[in-house]
Design a protein around this motif. Sequence first.
Motif, PDB file in Angstrom:
ATOM      1  N   ALA A  93      11.403  -2.699   1.405  1.00 22.61           N
ATOM      2  CA  ALA A  93      10.531  -1.996   2.354  1.00 22.61           C
ATOM      3  C   ALA A  93       9.298  -2.824   2.712  1.00 22.61           C
ATOM      4  O   ALA A  93       8.854  -2.860   3.859  1.00 22.61           O
ATOM      5  N   ARG A  94       8.752  -3.533   1.735  1.00 26.71           N
ATOM      6  CA  ARG A  94       7.511  -4.286   2.000  1.00 26.71           C
ATOM      7  C   ARG A  94       7.753  -5.497   2.900  1.00 26.71           C
ATOM      8  O   ARG A  94       6.820  -6.094   3.413  1.00 26.71           O
ATOM      9  N   LEU A  95       9.031  -5.872   3.063  1.00 26.12           N
ATOM     10  CA  LEU A  95       9.340  -6.998   3.949  1.00 26.12           C
ATOM     11  C   LEU A  95       9.424  -6.563   5.415  1.00 26.12           C
ATOM     12  O   LEU A  95       9.450  -7.391   6.322  1.00 26.12           O
ATOM     13  N   ARG A 129       4.840  -1.508  11.270  1.00 24.91           N
ATOM     14  CA  ARG A 129       5.143  -0.281  12.018  1.00 24.91           C
ATOM     15  C   ARG A 129       6.296   0.475  11.328  1.00 24.91           C
ATOM     16  O   ARG A 129       6.244   1.681  11.128  1.00 24.91           O
ATOM     17  N   TRP A 130       7.338  -0.277  10.944  1.00 24.94           N
ATOM     18  CA  TRP A 130       8.501   0.349  10.304  1.00 24.94           C
ATOM     19  C   TRP A 130       8.176   0.740   8.867  1.00 24.94           C
ATOM     20  O   TRP A 130       8.626   1.769   8.381  1.00 24.94           O
ATOM     21  N   TYR A 131       7.414  -0.121   8.191  1.00 28.30           N
ATOM     22  CA  TYR A 131       7.059   0.164   6.790  1.00 28.30           C
ATOM     23  C   TYR A 131       6.305   1.494   6.675  1.00 28.30           C
ATOM     24  O   TYR A 131       6.681   2.381   5.905  1.00 28.30           O
ATOM     25  N   GLY A 146       0.813  -1.218   0.000  1.00 19.70           N
ATOM     26  CA  GLY A 146       0.000   0.000   0.000  1.00 19.70           C
ATOM     27  C   GLY A 146       0.844   1.265   0.000  1.00 19.70           C
ATOM     28  O   GLY A 146       1.838   1.359   0.724  1.00 19.70           O
ATOM     29  N   LEU A 147       0.460   2.227  -0.846  1.00 23.13           N
ATOM     30  CA  LEU A 147       1.188   3.501  -0.925  1.00 23.13           C
ATOM     31  C   LEU A 147       0.180   4.648  -0.848  1.00 23.13           C
ATOM     32  O   LEU A 147      -0.982   4.496  -1.272  1.00 23.13           O
TER      33      LEU A 147
END
Length: 278
Positions: free
Chosen positions: A260-262, A266-268, A171-172
């Motif tokens: 990034a998607r991995l 919370r971090w993503y 999701g973006l």
Amino acid sequence: MMVPQSPTATQRPDAFMRARGRAMNPRVQNWQGLRVWVIGASTGIGAETARLLLAKGARVALSARNTAALEDVAGGNTQALVLPLDITVHAEVAAAHERLLSAWQGVDLVLIVAGAYVEMRADHLDMKVIDKILDVNLRGAFHCLETVLPTLIAQGQGGIGIVSSVAGLSGLPKALVYGPTKAALINLCESLYFDLSPRGLGIYLINPGFVETPATAGNTFAMPGLISAERAAAEILSGIERGRFHIHFPKRFTNWLRFARLLPYRWYFSLIHKVTGL
Ligand SMILES: NC(=O)c1ccc[n+]([C@@H]2O[C@H](COP(=O)([O-])OP(=O)(O)OC[C@H]3O[C@@H](n4cnc5c(N)ncnc54)[C@H](OP(=O)(O)O)[C@@H]3O)[C@@H](O)[C@H]2O)c1
């Protein structure tokens, strides 16, 4: 419906090389004479891919709604076949397919490039726009698959490439409708692989990053790793030549998003918010 027997008289037996080594799909070593149907060939990535294919000696059927733009891309090349259609109308896709089979008796590669992109956020949902994006990006892809798969399966040779987007990986912001349609196309390609690969057919998932085209011309935000449509076309054909399943580019941007998607959510979310300011 006209469905060719396997293999067709005009089919080049050496058109596709078997998947080997790291290749998950059949590889194309020589585009000369290959019959390629580019759906969404009037502008942007599809137009440049069609131009490059013609330059490499392929026979190219060009489809989209804008006939004049398709004629322009065809440029009078005798290897080009202009087949206008609206991908959201199943009967138009089916009629174009019939015309293609009458002309070529088969097809080696179908590239579904057509797509619609509109920014959308949660406070501005618009059902008219939502329906249009779902119709072009998702239902349109199914119209093409339902039409061409019997042909490819009967031939037992060939492939399909579907242009999704890295916006479908996770999701973006601003991709409230576009993103889910592209995520669905990624899932669709993965599911298709199970059915098509054992039959010797290729399924190429194409995930571009930002590409300079009419679709992105109106973007007001920074587009990291932006590349030209010519470069995108070269990346697509090179990925198919190598028999890749996942063709994504430019790597410096797409690999960053794949990493990034991995991350834990919370971090993503925090990382994407920091990078986009959204
Ligand atoms: N540009 C990017 O940064 C980027 C990034 C990731 C993925 N993509 C994807 O790449 C693909 C091509 O996009 P692009 O950037 O090259 O955009 P584009 O220049 O706007 O091209 C879109 C193509 O889709 C065709 N199309 C749209 N609606 C159609 C319909 N109802 N029936 C038939 N054809 C239709 C258009 O032709 P007509 O208008 O003549 O019908 C045109 O040929 C899209 O699937 C897009 O989502 C683009």
